[in-house]
Design an enzyme around this catalytic site. Structure first.
Site, short mmCIF file in Angstrom:
data_model
loop_
_atom_site.label_atom_id
_atom_site.label_comp_id
_atom_site.label_asym_id
_atom_site.label_seq_id
_atom_site.Cartn_x
_atom_site.Cartn_y
_atom_site.Cartn_z
N LYS A 150 -47.40 11.22 -31.26
CA LYS A 150 -46.33 10.28 -31.61
C LYS A 150 -46.08 9.31 -30.44
CE LYS A 150 -42.48 12.90 -29.85
NZ LYS A 150 -41.30 13.68 -29.93
N LYS A 179 -41.34 7.94 -25.29
CA LYS A 179 -40.87 7.33 -24.05
C LYS A 179 -41.48 7.99 -22.83
CE LYS A 179 -36.30 6.54 -25.83
NZ LYS A 179 -34.96 7.10 -25.78
N LYS A 231 -43.09 22.24 -23.73
CA LYS A 231 -42.86 22.23 -22.28
C LYS A 231 -43.55 23.44 -21.63
CE LYS A 231 -40.03 18.64 -21.86
NZ LYS A 231 -39.86 18.27 -23.25
P1 TYM Z 1 -34.74 10.45 -28.82
O1 TYM Z 1 -33.87 9.73 -27.86
O2 TYM Z 1 -35.99 11.07 -28.32
O3 TYM Z 1 -35.13 9.50 -30.01
C1 TYM Z 1 -34.17 8.73 -30.75
C2 TYM Z 1 -34.59 8.64 -32.20
O4 TYM Z 1 -35.90 8.07 -32.33
C3 TYM Z 1 -36.72 8.88 -33.16
N1 TYM Z 1 -38.13 8.76 -32.72
C4 TYM Z 1 -39.15 8.48 -33.53
N2 TYM Z 1 -39.22 8.24 -34.85
C5 TYM Z 1 -40.43 7.97 -35.37
N3 TYM Z 1 -41.58 7.92 -34.63
C6 TYM Z 1 -41.56 8.15 -33.31
N4 TYM Z 1 -42.69 8.09 -32.59
C7 TYM Z 1 -40.30 8.46 -32.70
N5 TYM Z 1 -39.93 8.74 -31.42
C8 TYM Z 1 -38.60 8.93 -31.45
C9 TYM Z 1 -36.18 10.27 -32.96
O5 TYM Z 1 -36.54 11.13 -34.03
C10 TYM Z 1 -34.69 10.03 -32.88
O6 TYM Z 1 -34.12 9.96 -34.18
N6 TYM Z 1 -32.49 14.89 -29.42
C11 TYM Z 1 -32.45 13.49 -29.80
C12 TYM Z 1 -31.14 12.81 -29.49
C13 TYM Z 1 -29.93 13.46 -30.07
C14 TYM Z 1 -29.51 13.43 -31.41
C15 TYM Z 1 -28.28 14.13 -31.43
C16 TYM Z 1 -30.06 12.93 -32.58
C17 TYM Z 1 -28.99 14.12 -29.34
N7 TYM Z 1 -27.98 14.52 -30.18
C18 TYM Z 1 -27.57 14.32 -32.62
C19 TYM Z 1 -29.34 13.11 -33.77
C20 TYM Z 1 -28.13 13.81 -33.78
C21 TYM Z 1 -33.55 12.75 -29.06
O7 TYM Z 1 -33.98 13.17 -28.02
O8 TYM Z 1 -33.88 11.55 -29.61
#
Ligand code: TYM
Length: 344
Positions: free
Chosen positions: A205, A208, A115
């Site tokens: 990667k 979203k 960021k």
């Molecule tokens: P988020 O919402 O960005 O993504 C959700 C899950 O998808 C995985 N992911 C991917 N895996 C492989 N390739 C990709 N291109 C890709 N893009 C996203 C992410 O690794 C994730 O597992 N901070 C977290 C949310 C969160 C969380 C938690 C996760 C909040 N509290 C506690 C685990 C435990 C996040 O922003 O994920």
């Protein structure tokens, strides 16, 4: 006893990165779970507001995420599906953990640093760097609270979350050192598809927040949309198919997609590329589109059914999930408050 916890931000319908990197793994863990395993999956709406959200969008996206989680196959009878904001203990534990969180460590987080490297014009809050918000900086502390509230042993995520989980372990260890062994130090569980790449820029990667919708396929995309997005995926001009994530990131990403969706197929992406080596780029893209479409079609259909069906019933799954999660979270918080001398 095994406790699985993971979360996903309600910032739109999940894409193939979310699905292959996380959601599909969650469903598999649910299918394989022993009777005494607890599984919790949270729609982390408090994380989503680290970036400005329109209230109506956030509300819609929470609902779409709930429908997505059920559509991929999470079963509220077997796991606890809930919205993070419904369980106030997440915010409470976050504050407590933030009193032990090092600013230096937080400042070294890749997601935060990325960021800082953006030009001001690209920042989410339409503001300059010195207006970056505290919530975005302390985001990983809330994530740690999510996990530590439930005595989680396993956290299934994609690779981009690995650093946050390392930080979570650090916070748990630090807390235990001060107040006794109260918090369980969790393990990271990466899926085989730990990093699905963007279709438009396959060295990044799939995400979203990418402004180009063609860079990602959503789990609700129609057959036509899937084909059209894959047709315009960036590949290269080398003839034939081979697997090399460094030299041929675009082609390798397509081979990986076919590999991940074609369960009965080749043992490794290298082997699969060997089988496909005579294909033209066009044919490879068609094949990838067919295999993606075939696998996610049932998800898309269930999603549509859930979104057009009884919304009260849909929401009731998250409400009963929140009650179960809250009971667990409150029992952890009582032990934490006692150990810290908070309360009479
Ligand atoms: P988020 O919402 O960005 O993504 C959700 C899950 O998808 C995985 N992911 C991917 N895996 C492989 N390739 C990709 N291109 C890709 N893009 C996203 C992410 O690794 C994730 O597992 N901070 C977290 C949310 C969160 C969380 C938690 C996760 C909040 N509290 C506690 C685990 C435990 C996040 O922003 O994920």
């Amino acid at each position: 006893r095994k406790v699985v916890f993971s979360g996903i931000q309600p910032t739109g319908v999940p894409h193939l990165g979310n699905y292959l990197g996380a959601l599909r793994q969650w469903v598999r863990l649910q299918e394989e779970a022993a009777p005494d395993t607890t599984l919790l999956f949270s729609i982390v709406d408090l994380h989503a507001i680290t970036i400005k959200q329109h209230p109506a969008d956030l509300q819609q996206w929470r609902r779409e995420m709930l429908a997505s989680l059920l559509a991929v196959g999470l079963d509220p009878a077997r796991c606890v599906v809930f919205a993070q904001s419904s369980v106030r203990q997440h915010a409470e534990l976050m504050w407590i953990l933030s009193c032990g969180a090092s600013m230096g460590y937080l400042g070294r987080m890749t997601q935060w640093k990325s960021k800082l490297q953006l030009p001001d014009s690209a920042l989410p809050l339409a503001s300059s760097k010195d207006q970056l918000k505290l919530g975005l900086f302390s985001y990983p502390v809330l994530q740690a609270a999510d996990i530590l509230l439930y005595n989680t042993t396993h956290v299934p995520v994609g690779e981009d979350q690995a650093q946050h989980l390392e930080f979570t372990r650090e916070l748990a260890t630090g807390f235990n050192h001060l107040y006794g062994p109260l918090l369980t130090v969790p393990e990271t569980q990466l899926s085989a598809a730990k990093r699905v790449m963007s279709l438009a820029e396959p060295t990044k990667k799939m995400s979203k927040s990418d402004p180009k919708p063609k860079s990602r396929i959503l789990i609700t995309d129609s057959r036509e949309t899937i084909h059209s997005k894959l047709r315009s995926a960036l590949t290269d001009s080398i003839e034939g198919v081979s697997y090399d994530r460094e030299a041929r990131p675009g082609v390798s990403n397509l081979v990986d997609l076919i590999h991940h969706f074609d369960q009965a197929g080749a043992a490794s992406p290298e082997e699969l590329a060997q089988d496909l080596k005579g294909l033209s780029m066009r044919a490879l893209k068609e094949k990838a589109a067919d295999s993606v479409d075939k696998s996610i079609k049932p998800i898309r259909e269930r999603y549509e059914e859930l979104m057009s069906g009884d919304q009260k019933k849909l929401i009731s799954h998250a409400e009963s999930g929140a009650r179960k999660a809250e009971a667990m979270a409150e029992s952890t918080m009582q032990r934490i408050r006692n150990a810290m001398g908070i309360g009479w």
